[in-house]
Design an enzyme around this catalytic site. Sequence first.
Site, PDB file in Angstrom:
ATOM      1  N   TYR A   1       0.834  -1.213   0.000  1.00 12.55           N
ATOM      2  CA  TYR A   1       0.000   0.000   0.000  1.00 12.55           C
ATOM      3  C   TYR A   1       0.870   1.265   0.000  1.00 12.55           C
ATOM      4  CZ  TYR A   1      -4.226  -2.788   0.730  1.00 12.55           C
ATOM      5  OH  TYR A   1      -5.266  -3.670   0.591  1.00 12.55           O
TER       6      TYR A   1
ATOM      7  N   ASN B   1      -8.060 -13.026  -2.163  1.00 15.73           N
ATOM      8  CA  ASN B   1      -8.248 -13.237  -3.601  1.00 15.73           C
ATOM      9  C   ASN B   1      -7.959 -14.673  -4.033  1.00 15.73           C
ATOM     10  OD1 ASN B   1      -8.788 -10.350  -4.133  1.00 15.73           O
ATOM     11  ND2 ASN B   1      -6.664 -10.089  -3.543  1.00 15.73           N
TER      12      ASN B   1
ATOM     13  N   TRP C   1     -13.432  -6.526   0.536  1.00 22.03           N
ATOM     14  CA  TRP C   1     -12.730  -5.299   0.114  1.00 22.03           C
ATOM     15  C   TRP C   1     -13.533  -4.546  -0.945  1.00 22.03           C
ATOM     16  CZ3 TRP C   1     -10.811  -4.925  -4.955  1.00 22.03           C
ATOM     17  CH2 TRP C   1     -10.354  -6.069  -5.622  1.00 22.03           C
ATOM     18  N   SER C   2     -13.285  -3.245  -1.022  1.00 18.97           N
ATOM     19  CA  SER C   2     -14.015  -2.335  -1.933  1.00 18.97           C
ATOM     20  C   SER C   2     -15.531  -2.525  -1.850  1.00 18.97           C
ATOM     21  CB  SER C   2     -13.531  -2.487  -3.383  1.00 18.97           C
ATOM     22  OG  SER C   2     -12.230  -1.986  -3.530  1.00 18.97           O
TER      23      SER C   2
ATOM     24  N   LEU D   1     -17.748  -0.438  -1.669  1.00 18.53           N
ATOM     25  CA  LEU D   1     -18.466   0.584  -2.449  1.00 18.53           C
ATOM     26  C   LEU D   1     -17.973   0.571  -3.897  1.00 18.53           C
ATOM     27  CD1 LEU D   1     -18.247   3.456   0.219  1.00 18.53           C
ATOM     28  CD2 LEU D   1     -20.152   1.872  -0.188  1.00 18.53           C
TER      29      LEU D   1
ATOM     30  N   GLY E   1     -15.000   0.601  -4.876  1.00 14.65           N
ATOM     31  CA  GLY E   1     -13.895   1.556  -5.033  1.00 14.65           C
ATOM     32  C   GLY E   1     -14.396   2.972  -5.279  1.00 14.65           C
TER      33      GLY E   1
ATOM     34  N   ARG F   1     -17.134   3.627  -7.156  1.00 15.25           N
ATOM     35  CA  ARG F   1     -17.942   3.685  -8.396  1.00 15.25           C
ATOM     36  C   ARG F   1     -19.436   3.765  -8.098  1.00 15.25           C
ATOM     37  NH1 ARG F   1     -17.354  -1.124 -11.164  1.00 15.25           N
ATOM     38  NH2 ARG F   1     -16.478  -1.992  -9.251  1.00 15.25           N
ATOM     39  N   LEU F   2     -19.811   3.415  -6.883  1.00 14.23           N
ATOM     40  CA  LEU F   2     -21.230   3.494  -6.508  1.00 14.23           C
ATOM     41  C   LEU F   2     -21.750   4.935  -6.565  1.00 14.23           C
ATOM     42  CD1 LEU F   2     -23.413   1.543  -5.527  1.00 14.23           C
ATOM     43  CD2 LEU F   2     -22.784   2.124  -3.199  1.00 14.23           C
ATOM     44  N   PHE F   3     -20.816   5.884  -6.487  1.00 16.58           N
ATOM     45  CA  PHE F   3     -21.234   7.286  -6.421  1.00 16.58           C
ATOM     46  C   PHE F   3     -21.046   8.029  -7.732  1.00 16.58           C
ATOM     47  CE2 PHE F   3     -19.890   5.732  -2.336  1.00 16.58           C
ATOM     48  CZ  PHE F   3     -21.046   5.941  -1.604  1.00 16.58           C
TER      49      PHE F   3
HETATM   50  P1  NAP Z   1     -14.474   1.476  -1.169  1.00 16.67           P
HETATM   51  O1  NAP Z   1     -15.232   1.945   0.027  1.00 16.67           O
HETATM   52  O2  NAP Z   1     -15.157   0.577  -2.131  1.00 16.67           O
HETATM   53  O3  NAP Z   1     -13.976   2.737  -2.001  1.00 16.67           O
HETATM   54  C1  NAP Z   1     -13.373   3.833  -1.372  1.00 16.67           C
HETATM   55  C2  NAP Z   1     -13.473   5.008  -2.352  1.00 16.67           C
HETATM   56  O4  NAP Z   1     -14.843   5.402  -2.394  1.00 16.67           O
HETATM   57  C3  NAP Z   1     -12.657   6.196  -1.930  1.00 16.67           C
HETATM   58  O5  NAP Z   1     -12.065   6.777  -3.071  1.00 16.67           O
HETATM   59  C4  NAP Z   1     -13.681   7.126  -1.318  1.00 16.67           C
HETATM   60  O6  NAP Z   1     -13.346   8.491  -1.517  1.00 16.67           O
HETATM   61  C5  NAP Z   1     -14.926   6.789  -2.103  1.00 16.67           C
HETATM   62  N1  NAP Z   1     -16.115   6.991  -1.261  1.00 16.67           N
HETATM   63  C6  NAP Z   1     -16.379   6.402  -0.071  1.00 16.67           C
HETATM   64  N2  NAP Z   1     -17.550   6.844   0.430  1.00 16.67           N
HETATM   65  C7  NAP Z   1     -18.016   7.729  -0.464  1.00 16.67           C
HETATM   66  C8  NAP Z   1     -19.178   8.542  -0.513  1.00 16.67           C
HETATM   67  N3  NAP Z   1     -20.089   8.501   0.487  1.00 16.67           N
HETATM   68  N4  NAP Z   1     -19.362   9.347  -1.594  1.00 16.67           N
HETATM   69  C9  NAP Z   1     -18.444   9.390  -2.581  1.00 16.67           C
HETATM   70  N5  NAP Z   1     -17.299   8.650  -2.595  1.00 16.67           N
HETATM   71  C10 NAP Z   1     -17.100   7.834  -1.541  1.00 16.67           C
HETATM   72  O7  NAP Z   1     -13.169   0.807  -0.595  1.00 16.67           O
HETATM   73  P2  NAP Z   1     -11.653   0.660  -1.172  1.00 16.67           P
HETATM   74  O8  NAP Z   1     -10.865   1.839  -0.712  1.00 16.67           O
HETATM   75  O9  NAP Z   1     -11.641   0.331  -2.614  1.00 16.67           O
HETATM   76  O10 NAP Z   1     -11.219  -0.644  -0.376  1.00 16.67           O
HETATM   77  C11 NAP Z   1     -11.319  -0.661   1.048  1.00 16.67           C
HETATM   78  C12 NAP Z   1     -10.144  -1.380   1.652  1.00 16.67           C
HETATM   79  O11 NAP Z   1     -10.112  -2.726   1.172  1.00 16.67           O
HETATM   80  C13 NAP Z   1      -8.749  -0.827   1.281  1.00 16.67           C
HETATM   81  O12 NAP Z   1      -8.373   0.285   2.063  1.00 16.67           O
HETATM   82  C14 NAP Z   1      -7.891  -2.015   1.560  1.00 16.67           C
HETATM   83  O13 NAP Z   1      -7.621  -2.097   2.953  1.00 16.67           O
HETATM   84  C15 NAP Z   1      -8.783  -3.185   1.153  1.00 16.67           C
HETATM   85  N6  NAP Z   1      -8.476  -3.694  -0.222  1.00 16.67           N
HETATM   86  C16 NAP Z   1      -7.979  -4.959  -0.339  1.00 16.67           C
HETATM   87  C17 NAP Z   1      -7.706  -5.485  -1.598  1.00 16.67           C
HETATM   88  C18 NAP Z   1      -7.147  -6.869  -1.720  1.00 16.67           C
HETATM   89  O14 NAP Z   1      -6.715  -7.262  -2.816  1.00 16.67           O
HETATM   90  N7  NAP Z   1      -7.152  -7.633  -0.648  1.00 16.67           N
HETATM   91  C19 NAP Z   1      -7.932  -4.722  -2.746  1.00 16.67           C
HETATM   92  C20 NAP Z   1      -8.474  -3.439  -2.587  1.00 16.67           C
HETATM   93  C21 NAP Z   1      -8.744  -2.925  -1.320  1.00 16.67           C
HETATM   94  P3  NAP Z   1     -13.132   9.464  -0.235  1.00 16.67           P
HETATM   95  O15 NAP Z   1     -11.864   9.040   0.424  1.00 16.67           O
HETATM   96  O16 NAP Z   1     -13.080  10.820  -0.868  1.00 16.67           O
HETATM   97  O17 NAP Z   1     -14.320   9.304   0.667  1.00 16.67           O
END
Ligand code: NAP
Length: 304
Positions: free
Chosen positions: A57, A163, A213-214, A216, A218, A220-222
Site C-alpha cells: 500500500y 483473492n 474489500w471495496s 463501495l 472503489g 464507483r457506486l457514487f
Molecule cells: P471502497 O469503500 O469501495 O472505495 C473507497 C473510495 O470510495 C474512496 O475513493 C472514497 O473516496 C470513495 N467513497 C467512499 N464513500 C463515499 C461517498 N459517500 N461518496 C463518494 N465517494 C465515496 O473501498 P476501497 O478503498 O476500494 O477498499 C477498502 C479497503 O479494502 C482498502 O483500504 C484495503 O484495505 C482493502 N483492499 C484490499 C484489496 C485486496 O486485494 N485484498 C484490494 C483493494 C482494497 P473518499 O476518500 O473521498 O471518501
Amino acid sequence: MVKQVELSPDGPSVSDVIYGTWRLLDGDPRPSVADLTARFELCLELGITTLDTAEIYGLYTVESAIGEVFKANPGLRDKFQVVTKCGIDVPSSVKSHARLPHYNASSENLVACAEKSLGLLNTDHIDLLLVHRPDWLNRADDTAAGLDKLIQQGKVLHAGVSNYTCPQFELLSSRVAKPLVTNQVEISLLCMDALYDGALSQCEQLNIRPMAWSPLGGGRLFGADLESSQRIRSCMDGMKEKYNGADYDTLAFAWVMALPSRPVTIIGTNRPERIRSQAAASAIQLERQDWYALWEAAKGHSVP
Ligand code: NAP
C-alpha cells in the site's frame, strides 16, 4: 458502536467494520502523523478496532506511516488488531529486483516481508497475515511452511489469504498447521463474483468470515457514469426512511454484511463523516426484500 466478532472459531476477534489503509496517505498535502492519529482515534471511538493494511500500500509506504502513528502514541497499537498482507512485488526503490509486477508467496519471501512489516509497523506481532494474491508459481507446501514458521515464532498470530479461488483455498488449507481464518475478497453491489464462484459458501462451510474489500466498488457506486450505480442509488432513496435516514454508503455496507457468510467490511474512505456513516452499517439488518431490491437494481433485472 461497531460490533466485535470472531473471524474464525480460533479467532482473531475483530470489529465487523474494519479500517482499510490502501488510500491512507491520499490527499494533498499528505496527512500528517497528527491527522492519522485523529483518524485512528475516531475509529476507536466508533468501535473500529481492526486495521487492514498491506506491504504494497502506498507503494510500500503505508505500513511505515502506521508505524509512525503507533510510535508517536504509546499504547495505541495495542488497541488495534493489525491485519497486513504480503506477496506482491512491483518495481520500486524498495523492490529493486522487480523488473515487472509479480507475485511471490514463497516461504522465504513471506517470512522476509512479515519481518520487515513488524519493523515498519513498530510492533512485535501481526494479528493476521494474509497472502495478498495467489502466486501461480509457488507450491502450497512452501507457502504453508512460511506461514507456519511465522506463527510458530509468535511473529504472526493468525494466517489467511486474499483473492484465493476455492480450490486454492482448499489446497493451502490442507497444508497449513493452523487453519486459515479468512479469505479477503472483493464484495459489493457492483462486484458479486464471490456470491457466484463459491468463495462465500466456502467461508460459511468452514465457519470463517470473509473480509470484503471495496464494498463501495472503489467509489464507483457514487459516479454518474454507471447506470447500475444510478439504479442502486434511486432504489436506496426509496428505503432510506425505513433505515433511519441511512446514507447510500451505510446501506451498501449493510447489503454486504447481510450475506449469510457474515462478511466483515473494510472501509476505504479517509473522510471522518464517511467513516462514521460506514461504521453505522454494523447496526443495520437489511430486510430480505430490500436486499433483493438492491440486487435487482444492481443487475437491472429481477431474479431469474
Ligand atoms: P471502497 O469503500 O469501495 O472505495 C473507497 C473510495 O470510495 C474512496 O475513493 C472514497 O473516496 C470513495 N467513497 C467512499 N464513500 C463515499 C461517498 N459517500 N461518496 C463518494 N465517494 C465515496 O473501498 P476501497 O478503498 O476500494 O477498499 C477498502 C479497503 O479494502 C482498502 O483500504 C484495503 O484495505 C482493502 N483492499 C484490499 C484489496 C485486496 O486485494 N485484498 C484490494 C483493494 C482494497 P473518499 O476518500 O473521498 O471518501
